[in-house]
Design a protein around this motif. Structure first.
Motif, short mmCIF file in Angstrom:
data_model
loop_
_atom_site.label_atom_id
_atom_site.label_comp_id
_atom_site.label_asym_id
_atom_site.label_seq_id
_atom_site.Cartn_x
_atom_site.Cartn_y
_atom_site.Cartn_z
N GLY A 1 0.81 -1.20 0.00
CA GLY A 1 0.00 0.00 0.00
C GLY A 1 0.85 1.25 0.00
O GLY A 1 2.08 1.20 0.04
N LYS A 2 0.16 2.37 -0.07
CA LYS A 2 0.80 3.68 -0.10
C LYS A 2 -0.01 4.64 0.75
O LYS A 2 -1.23 4.68 0.65
CB LYS A 2 0.88 4.18 -1.54
N LEU A 3 0.69 5.41 1.56
CA LEU A 3 0.07 6.40 2.42
C LEU A 3 0.70 7.75 2.11
O LEU A 3 1.93 7.87 2.10
CB LEU A 3 0.31 6.04 3.89
N GLU A 4 -0.10 8.75 1.83
CA GLU A 4 0.39 10.11 1.60
C GLU A 4 -0.40 11.06 2.50
O GLU A 4 -1.63 11.03 2.48
CB GLU A 4 0.22 10.52 0.15
N ILE A 5 0.33 11.86 3.28
CA ILE A 5 -0.33 12.79 4.20
C ILE A 5 0.37 14.14 4.11
O ILE A 5 1.60 14.22 4.14
CB ILE A 5 -0.25 12.29 5.66
N ALA A 6 -0.43 15.20 4.00
CA ALA A 6 0.07 16.56 4.14
C ALA A 6 -0.52 17.09 5.44
O ALA A 6 -1.72 16.98 5.68
CB ALA A 6 -0.36 17.43 2.96
N TYR A 7 0.35 17.64 6.31
CA TYR A 7 -0.12 18.08 7.62
C TYR A 7 0.79 19.18 8.16
O TYR A 7 1.88 19.41 7.64
CB TYR A 7 -0.19 16.90 8.59
N THR A 8 0.32 19.87 9.19
CA THR A 8 1.14 20.85 9.87
C THR A 8 1.37 20.37 11.30
O THR A 8 0.55 19.66 11.86
CB THR A 8 0.49 22.25 9.90
N VAL A 9 2.52 20.76 11.85
CA VAL A 9 2.86 20.42 13.23
C VAL A 9 3.26 21.69 13.96
O VAL A 9 4.01 22.51 13.44
CB VAL A 9 4.01 19.40 13.30
N ARG A 10 2.75 21.83 15.16
CA ARG A 10 3.14 22.92 16.06
C ARG A 10 3.74 22.26 17.31
O ARG A 10 3.07 21.49 17.98
CB ARG A 10 1.93 23.77 16.42
N LEU A 11 5.02 22.56 17.59
CA LEU A 11 5.69 22.02 18.76
C LEU A 11 5.75 23.07 19.86
O LEU A 11 6.23 24.18 19.62
CB LEU A 11 7.12 21.58 18.42
N ASN A 12 5.26 22.74 21.04
CA ASN A 12 5.27 23.64 22.20
C ASN A 12 4.75 25.03 21.86
O ASN A 12 5.28 26.04 22.33
CB ASN A 12 6.69 23.74 22.79
N GLY A 13 3.73 25.11 21.03
CA GLY A 13 3.09 26.39 20.71
C GLY A 13 3.87 27.27 19.76
O GLY A 13 3.47 28.41 19.50
N GLN A 14 4.98 26.78 19.21
CA GLN A 14 5.76 27.58 18.27
C GLN A 14 5.06 27.64 16.91
O GLN A 14 3.98 27.09 16.72
CB GLN A 14 7.16 26.99 18.11
N GLU A 15 5.69 28.30 15.97
CA GLU A 15 5.15 28.45 14.62
C GLU A 15 4.93 27.08 13.97
O GLU A 15 5.74 26.17 14.13
CB GLU A 15 6.14 29.28 13.78
N GLU A 16 3.84 26.95 13.23
CA GLU A 16 3.55 25.71 12.51
C GLU A 16 4.59 25.46 11.42
O GLU A 16 5.09 26.40 10.81
CB GLU A 16 2.18 25.79 11.82
N ARG A 17 4.86 24.19 11.19
CA ARG A 17 5.71 23.78 10.07
C ARG A 17 4.90 22.84 9.20
O ARG A 17 4.13 22.01 9.70
CB ARG A 17 6.97 23.08 10.58
N ASN A 18 5.07 22.95 7.90
CA ASN A 18 4.36 22.10 6.94
C ASN A 18 5.12 20.79 6.76
O ASN A 18 6.35 20.80 6.61
CB ASN A 18 4.23 22.81 5.60
N HIS A 19 4.39 19.69 6.75
CA HIS A 19 4.99 18.37 6.58
C HIS A 19 4.28 17.63 5.45
O HIS A 19 3.07 17.75 5.29
CB HIS A 19 4.82 17.53 7.85
N GLN A 20 5.06 16.86 4.71
CA GLN A 20 4.51 15.92 3.74
C GLN A 20 5.16 14.57 4.02
O GLN A 20 6.37 14.49 4.20
CB GLN A 20 4.85 16.36 2.32
N LEU A 21 4.35 13.55 4.08
CA LEU A 21 4.83 12.20 4.36
C LEU A 21 4.35 11.28 3.26
O LEU A 21 3.18 11.32 2.87
CB LEU A 21 4.29 11.72 5.71
N MET A 22 5.26 10.48 2.72
CA MET A 22 4.91 9.45 1.76
C MET A 22 5.49 8.15 2.30
O MET A 22 6.70 8.05 2.57
CB MET A 22 5.49 9.76 0.38
N PHE A 23 4.65 7.16 2.53
CA PHE A 23 5.03 5.90 3.14
C PHE A 23 4.51 4.78 2.24
O PHE A 23 3.29 4.61 2.10
CB PHE A 23 4.40 5.83 4.54
N GLU A 24 5.42 4.06 1.59
CA GLU A 24 5.03 2.95 0.72
C GLU A 24 5.53 1.65 1.32
O GLU A 24 6.64 1.60 1.87
CB GLU A 24 5.65 3.10 -0.67
#
Length: 144
Positions: free
Chosen positions: A113-136
């Motif tokens: 299978g294949k998993l693709e996710i676009a998401y944002t992460v905020r660590l300890n209330g700091q500025e959000e960072r954009n993430h892209q994950l591709m898992f095959e």
């Protein structure tokens, strides 16, 4: 039998971006796939700063979670159009992590299978960072 473990090859690619630029990572692993009702469960290990991390990835048709234990610990969940929270534990301390899933795709076939996710992460209330994950993940060749 649906619960048999299947050896798989895993390819993981991540892109993290913010105002300061972009960071790309890719890695390959071997692991085990277990197909259970309504989910694929993939386990594999990776090395981090000389220590091992155990990864458990659970993928359903409309959600996924990644649980890491060992040198680092977290249980990150992805739910389309939703926000989830967890604590990311690493050797230098713990961080509160807020994940907002923006795009989610899971496709699977008889060999993996294949998993693709676009998401944002905020660590300890700091500025959000954009993430892209591709898992095959795909069944290892039998060598025949």
């Amino acid at each position: 039998m649906k619960s048999d473990k299947i050896p798989v090859l895993i390819r993981l690619e991540t892109v993290i971006s913010d105002d300061n630029g972009e960071e790309r990572n890719s890695s390959s692993h071997t692991g085990m796939l277990r197909r259970v009702e309504h989910a694929d469960v993939i386990t594999y290990e990776e090395e981090y700063e000389g220590s091992m991390i155990r990864n458990l990835v659970t993928v359903k048709s409309a959600s996924a979670s990644i649980k890491r234990s060992g040198a680092v610990g977290m249980h990150q969940s992805f739910k389309p159009d939703g926000i989830t929270e967890n604590v990311y534990q690493h050797p230098h301390g713990s961080l509160h992590m807020e994940t907002r899933t923006e795009r989610f795709f899971h496709g699977k076939g008889p060999e993996g299978g294949k998993l693709e996710i676009a998401y944002t992460v905020r660590l300890n209330g700091q500025e959000e960072r954009n993430h892209q994950l591709m898992f095959e993940y795909e069944k290892e060749a039998d060598g025949e």
